[in-house]
Design a protein around this motif. Sequence first.
Motif, mmCIF file in Angstrom:
data_model
loop_
_atom_site.group_PDB
_atom_site.id
_atom_site.type_symbol
_atom_site.label_atom_id
_atom_site.label_comp_id
_atom_site.label_asym_id
_atom_site.label_seq_id
_atom_site.Cartn_x
_atom_site.Cartn_y
_atom_site.Cartn_z
ATOM 1 N N MET A 1 39.827 10.099 39.791
ATOM 2 C CA MET A 1 39.760 11.490 39.328
ATOM 3 C C MET A 1 40.642 12.362 40.198
ATOM 4 O O MET A 1 40.582 12.319 41.412
ATOM 5 N N GLU A 2 41.478 13.111 39.541
ATOM 6 C CA GLU A 2 42.390 13.981 40.288
ATOM 7 C C GLU A 2 41.614 15.107 40.926
ATOM 8 O O GLU A 2 40.802 15.755 40.286
ATOM 9 N N ARG A 3 41.839 15.343 42.183
ATOM 10 C CA ARG A 3 41.128 16.397 42.907
ATOM 11 C C ARG A 3 42.034 17.604 43.021
ATOM 12 O O ARG A 3 43.244 17.503 43.176
ATOM 13 N N ARG A 4 41.449 18.795 42.940
ATOM 14 C CA ARG A 4 42.219 20.019 43.118
ATOM 15 C C ARG A 4 42.612 20.163 44.572
ATOM 16 O O ARG A 4 41.909 19.728 45.480
ATOM 17 N N VAL A 5 43.775 20.760 44.807
ATOM 18 C CA VAL A 5 44.220 21.018 46.175
ATOM 19 C C VAL A 5 43.265 21.994 46.820
ATOM 20 O O VAL A 5 42.879 22.988 46.233
ATOM 21 N N SER A 6 42.834 21.700 48.042
ATOM 22 C CA SER A 6 41.889 22.565 48.758
ATOM 23 C C SER A 6 42.462 23.941 48.975
ATOM 24 O O SER A 6 43.637 24.114 49.262
ATOM 25 N N GLU A 244 33.169 24.819 38.964
ATOM 26 C CA GLU A 244 34.153 24.066 39.738
ATOM 27 C C GLU A 244 33.537 22.821 40.370
ATOM 28 O O GLU A 244 34.147 21.747 40.389
ATOM 29 N N ILE A 245 32.319 22.965 40.886
ATOM 30 C CA ILE A 245 31.641 21.823 41.510
ATOM 31 C C ILE A 245 31.370 20.742 40.487
ATOM 32 O O ILE A 245 31.612 19.547 40.730
ATOM 33 N N ILE A 246 30.859 21.132 39.321
ATOM 34 C CA ILE A 246 30.576 20.153 38.278
ATOM 35 C C ILE A 246 31.861 19.469 37.828
ATOM 36 O O ILE A 246 31.890 18.255 37.596
ATOM 37 N N ARG A 247 32.939 20.246 37.722
ATOM 38 C CA ARG A 247 34.218 19.658 37.317
ATOM 39 C C ARG A 247 34.686 18.630 38.343
ATOM 40 O O ARG A 247 35.222 17.570 37.990
ATOM 41 N N ASP A 248 34.486 18.914 39.613
ATOM 42 C CA ASP A 248 34.875 17.965 40.659
ATOM 43 C C ASP A 248 34.055 16.680 40.595
ATOM 44 O O ASP A 248 34.556 15.602 40.930
ATOM 45 N N LEU A 249 32.787 16.801 40.222
ATOM 46 C CA LEU A 249 31.885 15.650 40.237
ATOM 47 C C LEU A 249 31.843 14.912 38.901
ATOM 48 O O LEU A 249 31.146 13.913 38.773
ATOM 49 N N ASP A 250 32.583 15.391 37.918
ATOM 50 C CA ASP A 250 32.591 14.783 36.594
ATOM 51 C C ASP A 250 33.268 13.417 36.658
ATOM 52 O O ASP A 250 34.478 13.321 36.833
ATOM 53 N N LEU A 257 31.096 20.879 31.039
ATOM 54 C CA LEU A 257 30.794 21.662 32.235
ATOM 55 C C LEU A 257 29.397 22.275 32.172
ATOM 56 O O LEU A 257 29.135 23.320 32.745
ATOM 57 N N THR A 258 28.502 21.607 31.463
ATOM 58 C CA THR A 258 27.155 22.161 31.328
ATOM 59 C C THR A 258 26.084 21.272 31.918
ATOM 60 O O THR A 258 24.936 21.691 32.011
ATOM 61 N N LEU A 259 26.412 20.046 32.290
ATOM 62 C CA LEU A 259 25.376 19.164 32.836
ATOM 63 C C LEU A 259 25.972 18.174 33.812
ATOM 64 O O LEU A 259 27.170 17.919 33.840
ATOM 65 N N THR A 261 24.850 14.325 35.680
ATOM 66 C CA THR A 261 23.903 13.221 35.737
ATOM 67 C C THR A 261 23.693 12.794 37.186
ATOM 68 O O THR A 261 24.486 13.111 38.071
ATOM 69 N N LEU A 262 22.618 12.047 37.409
ATOM 70 C CA LEU A 262 22.323 11.541 38.750
ATOM 71 C C LEU A 262 23.462 10.672 39.260
ATOM 72 O O LEU A 262 23.880 10.788 40.413
ATOM 73 N N SER A 263 23.975 9.791 38.418
ATOM 74 C CA SER A 263 25.042 8.881 38.861
ATOM 75 C C SER A 263 26.275 9.657 39.283
ATOM 76 O O SER A 263 26.983 9.260 40.218
ATOM 77 N N GLU A 264 26.582 10.770 38.600
ATOM 78 C CA GLU A 264 27.731 11.582 38.988
ATOM 79 C C GLU A 264 27.477 12.293 40.308
ATOM 80 O O GLU A 264 28.361 12.403 41.147
ATOM 81 N N PHE A 265 26.253 12.786 40.498
ATOM 82 C CA PHE A 265 25.957 13.552 41.707
ATOM 83 C C PHE A 265 25.956 12.676 42.945
ATOM 84 O O PHE A 265 26.326 13.120 44.029
ATOM 85 N N ILE A 266 25.540 11.417 42.813
ATOM 86 C CA ILE A 266 25.472 10.545 43.989
ATOM 87 C C ILE A 266 26.728 9.707 44.153
ATOM 88 O O ILE A 266 26.798 8.864 45.052
ATOM 89 N N SER A 267 27.733 9.935 43.299
ATOM 90 C CA SER A 267 28.965 9.151 43.408
ATOM 91 C C SER A 267 29.582 9.336 44.778
ATOM 92 O O SER A 267 29.561 10.425 45.349
ATOM 93 N N LEU A 268 30.130 8.244 45.316
ATOM 94 C CA LEU A 268 30.681 8.259 46.667
ATOM 95 C C LEU A 268 31.960 9.079 46.706
ATOM 96 O O LEU A 268 32.694 9.151 45.727
ATOM 97 N N PRO A 269 32.247 9.695 47.849
ATOM 98 C CA PRO A 269 33.502 10.428 47.977
ATOM 99 C C PRO A 269 34.685 9.491 47.878
ATOM 100 O O PRO A 269 34.562 8.283 48.062
ATOM 101 N N VAL A 270 35.841 10.066 47.594
ATOM 102 C CA VAL A 270 37.048 9.266 47.450
ATOM 103 C C VAL A 270 37.318 8.490 48.740
ATOM 104 O O VAL A 270 37.290 9.040 49.833
#
Length: 369
Positions: A1-6, A244-250, A257-259, A261-270
């Motif tokens: 997943m492409e990450r936005r520039v900080s 923005e947070i949800i988009r990053d974790l999608d 951009l409305t929900l 899931t648990l698997s998305e929230f606990i996904s490991l960082p890049v």
Amino acid sequence: MERRVSLSVSLSVSVSLSLSLLLPPAGARPANTSGHSDALGVQEMQQDMRQDMQAGMQQELVPPEHLNGVKLELDGRLNRDFHPELFLGRARQRFERGERDGNRRRLGHIFSRVDINKDKKISAKEMQRWIMEKTDEHFQEAVEENKIHFQIVDPDGDGHVSWDEYKIKFLASKGFNEKEIAEKIKNNEELKIDEETQEVLDNLKDRWYQADNPPPDLLLSEQEFLSFLHPEHSRGMLHFMVQEIIRDLDQDGDKRLTLLTLSEFISLPVGTVENQQAQDIDDDWVRDRRREFQEVIDANHDGIVTMEELEEYMDPMNEHNALNEARQMIAVADENQNHQLELDEILKYSEYFTGSKLMDYARNVHEEF
């Protein structure tokens, strides 16, 4: 997943102002404490400000990547300093600089301020009131800093900042010639900007639009500029921040951009796991985020976090959240199970409340307090 520039780029300006400009505004909500404790708090706050000024006080003009007193970082990671920030407010700087003996005394003063009825115990309601007061303290700090930032980007002092005025200051801080940039923007000439800087500018402009209250004119007032820098204190910008947070974790790419899931929230960082230490860190990441998702964020326990649930979770001014946090903080250190906190319990679990270990001194607590 492409990450936005900080957005946390190396954009900083050294500001030298008188101490009076940095003091809290007269209309700030006063602490409900004794006169002695108030005087002590003011003196220490003034000392902090003087030390900050002497250190140079590098003031960033971009939205900070870390927001004090907010549970999630802007990249979706859990804020590891959340509880010390919540419990100490601006006093956290003193704990980081202070000796353990001095920190023990400071913790005693804080305990007496939280303990409104002076029964030597802290109830959930007393802790909730304290949390809201410290949250307001973070907000007042953001307001003070925003006044400085706004003066930098509003050189003509007309009370509004245009996108072009901000863009010029931004590019100047990146090494571009300010006069040349201003002239090119005025004449609608093409700017030769590297790809990374342009992407940061695009993200900033998107946030600028969000902070611009209707009718949109791309001019930000001081209050709107505060929302631009600190979205956690604006309901509209809080919604944008959660998006923005949800988009990053999608993870599934559905761009919904409305929900979440648990698997998305606990996904490991890049990154990849290269050794056992890294594996342990990843295991901690998954365990902590799973617990936070299931026990705190997912209010109706349906396995999905909606935009509304995440907004409520992220809102630092939510009194219901403050009460839940108060109960959680008490439960962590409540060894005698009386649903209240005593000073020796806070000292024993001082790392949780302050980020500093004071356990060596807990056995002597009653001798001094």
